[in-house]
Design a protein around this motif. Structure first.
Motif, PDB file in Angstrom:
ATOM      1  N   THR A   1       2.911   4.838   9.308  1.00 41.13           N
ATOM      2  CA  THR A   1       1.783   4.512   8.440  1.00 41.13           C
ATOM      3  C   THR A   1       0.551   4.349   9.321  1.00 41.13           C
ATOM      4  O   THR A   1       0.640   3.834  10.438  1.00 41.13           O
ATOM      5  CB  THR A   1       2.028   3.224   7.636  1.00 41.13           C
ATOM      6  OG1 THR A   1       2.307   2.139   8.536  1.00 41.13           O
ATOM      7  CG2 THR A   1       3.199   3.398   6.697  1.00 41.13           C
TER       8      THR A   1
ATOM      9  N   GLU B   1      -3.568   3.183   9.490  1.00 41.58           N
ATOM     10  CA  GLU B   1      -4.688   2.433   8.917  1.00 41.58           C
ATOM     11  C   GLU B   1      -5.923   2.726   9.760  1.00 41.58           C
ATOM     12  O   GLU B   1      -5.896   2.601  10.980  1.00 41.58           O
ATOM     13  CB  GLU B   1      -4.352   0.945   8.954  1.00 41.58           C
ATOM     14  CG  GLU B   1      -5.428   0.013   8.448  1.00 41.58           C
ATOM     15  CD  GLU B   1      -5.021  -1.440   8.575  1.00 41.58           C
ATOM     16  OE1 GLU B   1      -5.929  -2.301   8.524  1.00 41.58           O
ATOM     17  OE2 GLU B   1      -3.816  -1.724   8.741  1.00 41.58           O
TER      18      GLU B   1
ATOM     19  N   GLU C   1      -6.224   8.141   8.835  1.00 41.68           N
ATOM     20  CA  GLU C   1      -5.409   7.792   7.675  1.00 41.68           C
ATOM     21  C   GLU C   1      -5.423   8.947   6.672  1.00 41.68           C
ATOM     22  O   GLU C   1      -6.477   9.461   6.304  1.00 41.68           O
ATOM     23  CB  GLU C   1      -5.953   6.522   7.020  1.00 41.68           C
ATOM     24  CG  GLU C   1      -5.144   6.017   5.850  1.00 41.68           C
ATOM     25  CD  GLU C   1      -5.658   4.685   5.319  1.00 41.68           C
ATOM     26  OE1 GLU C   1      -5.150   4.243   4.268  1.00 41.68           O
ATOM     27  OE2 GLU C   1      -6.572   4.100   5.948  1.00 41.68           O
TER      28      GLU C   1
ATOM     29  N   THR D   1       2.807  11.838   9.803  1.00 45.14           N
ATOM     30  CA  THR D   1       3.477  10.554   9.602  1.00 45.14           C
ATOM     31  C   THR D   1       4.977  10.661   9.855  1.00 45.14           C
ATOM     32  O   THR D   1       5.755   9.818   9.411  1.00 45.14           O
ATOM     33  CB  THR D   1       3.231  10.041   8.178  1.00 45.14           C
ATOM     34  OG1 THR D   1       3.685  11.017   7.231  1.00 45.14           O
ATOM     35  CG2 THR D   1       1.749   9.772   7.949  1.00 45.14           C
TER      36      THR D   1
ATOM     37  N   GLU E   1      10.132   3.004  12.510  1.00 47.93           N
ATOM     38  CA  GLU E   1       9.120   2.575  11.555  1.00 47.93           C
ATOM     39  C   GLU E   1       7.911   2.175  12.375  1.00 47.93           C
ATOM     40  O   GLU E   1       7.981   1.241  13.186  1.00 47.93           O
ATOM     41  CB  GLU E   1       9.629   1.392  10.739  1.00 47.93           C
ATOM     42  CG  GLU E   1       8.749   1.022   9.564  1.00 47.93           C
ATOM     43  CD  GLU E   1       8.875   1.986   8.401  1.00 47.93           C
ATOM     44  OE1 GLU E   1       7.844   2.229   7.745  1.00 47.93           O
ATOM     45  OE2 GLU E   1       9.987   2.498   8.160  1.00 47.93           O
TER      46      GLU E   1
ATOM     47  N   HIS F   1       3.563   1.522  12.643  1.00 51.77           N
ATOM     48  CA  HIS F   1       2.284   1.268  11.976  1.00 51.77           C
ATOM     49  C   HIS F   1       1.165   1.364  13.007  1.00 51.77           C
ATOM     50  O   HIS F   1       1.196   0.687  14.040  1.00 51.77           O
ATOM     51  CB  HIS F   1       2.258  -0.105  11.312  1.00 51.77           C
ATOM     52  CG  HIS F   1       0.981  -0.386  10.584  1.00 51.77           C
ATOM     53  ND1 HIS F   1       0.576   0.343   9.484  1.00 51.77           N
ATOM     54  CD2 HIS F   1      -0.012  -1.297  10.816  1.00 51.77           C
ATOM     55  CE1 HIS F   1      -0.593  -0.104   9.060  1.00 51.77           C
ATOM     56  NE2 HIS F   1      -0.970  -1.095   9.847  1.00 51.77           N
ATOM     57  N   CYS F   2       0.181   2.205  12.734  1.00 50.35           N
ATOM     58  CA  CYS F   2      -0.944   2.433  13.646  1.00 50.35           C
ATOM     59  C   CYS F   2      -2.229   1.905  13.019  1.00 50.35           C
ATOM     60  O   CYS F   2      -2.547   2.238  11.870  1.00 50.35           O
ATOM     61  CB  CYS F   2      -1.120   3.917  13.939  1.00 50.35           C
ATOM     62  SG  CYS F   2       0.339   4.758  14.600  1.00 50.35           S
TER      63      CYS F   2
END
Length: 299
Positions: free
Chosen positions: A48, A50, A54, A59, A84, A86-87
């Motif tokens: 994911t 942000e 984005e 992904t 999993e 998250h960036c």
């Protein structure tokens, strides 16, 4: 080697390269960061994003951060897994602020953070592998080690770097053009000639030496030390707005250069409020970070 930790998180600084005369060799890190968190899972990798990228960047396992993470695990002899991730991305893509170097270094640092023995991925190994992803070490070196760096490739293909003394209180401004203005490094390199006049090479040799003195505490030398004849003028046709801003600032006495391959403009000084307001009215974002002296850090 095994995966010993349930999660890892890293922050990696934005960087600049070239800095005028230091073409493909000089770099500097800033207190402006991408942040990435990862945890191993059983199943398919999912990323994911942000912020910057984005809805645009991959992904799945083709994401650059994931590919670098897997390369780090392979180098350490550790098993693979699903991830999993998250960036939180702040560094502009295709903006001349080292976004791809940051992504590669982030993935490798995350691999270190997951390992039972982090020493299996020392800084020099992360620097070497990330340079393989990036193709050249000038942005990678400050992203890994922080501060100001000079980087080069040995005859046998080994990337090397060394720190340059830098006054950490030096004011820095990064001028990011509107988001519609982006340029890949490959596009920027296409306009460069295969050879340059000897006079230009000699000119840049002296200016690079002057810039090293200027960064170490001689701000009076910054204007001379940021002159260049090797790459910026050749890119005028593909960076017209950035070159125009750079020219205007230099005429006002600001040591301005194209950051990396552009289109961001780096100013090694603080600008007047009126100058900042003028740029912002024309759609430019003015960042005023400090100089990062630590490089990428697990958090």
């Amino acid at each position: 080697m095994r995966l010993a930790n349930e999660r890892a998180a890293v922050r990696v600084p934005a960087t600049t390269a070239n800095m005028g005369p230091g073409f493909d060799s000089f770099g500097m890190a800033f207190t402006y960061y991408d942040e990435v968190e990862v945890r191993p899972i059983v199943g398919v990798t999912n990323v994911t994003v942000e912020g910057v990228g984005e809805g645009v960047v991959p992904t799945d396992d083709s994401n650059l951060v994931v590919r670098a993470l897997r390369a780090g695990l392979d180098a350490a002899g550790a098993p693979q897994a699903g991830f999993e991730m998250h960036c939180v991305n702040r560094i502009p893509h295709g903006g001349g602020m080292g976004s791809s170097a940051s992504a590669a270094v982030a993935g490798l640092m995350l691999a270190r953070g997951l390992l039972s023995d982090p020493e299996a991925l020392p800084d020099e190994e992360i620097f070497r592998i990330a340079t393989g992803f990036e193709g050249h070490p000038d942005n990678v070196a400050p992203a890994v080690f922080g501060g100001a760096t000079v980087a080069w490739i040995e005859a046998d293909g080994t990337p090397r770097s060394a720190p340059m003394p830098v006054d950490a209180t030096l004011a820095v401004s990064l001028l990011v053009p509107p988001s519609t203005t982006r340029l890949s490094t490959e596009e920027a390199r296409k306009v460069l000639p295969d050879s340059v006049p000897r006079a230009d090479a000699l000119f840049n040799t002296s200016r690079a030496a002057i810039l090293m003195l200027a960064l170490a505490g001689r701000p009076d030398l910054l204007m001379a030390g940021t002159e260049d004849r090797l790459h910026q003028e050749y890119r005028r046709g593909v960076l017209p707005a950035s070159m125009a801003v750079m020219d205007s600032l230099r005429e006002q006495g600001y040591p301005a250069v194209i950051s990396g391959a552009g289109p961001t403009v780096l100013v090694l000084a603080d600008m007047s409020q009126q100058t900042r307001f003028t740029l912002e009215r024309h759609g430019w974002t003015v960042l005023r970070p400090g100089i990062d002296l630590s490089g990428a850090q697990l958090v």
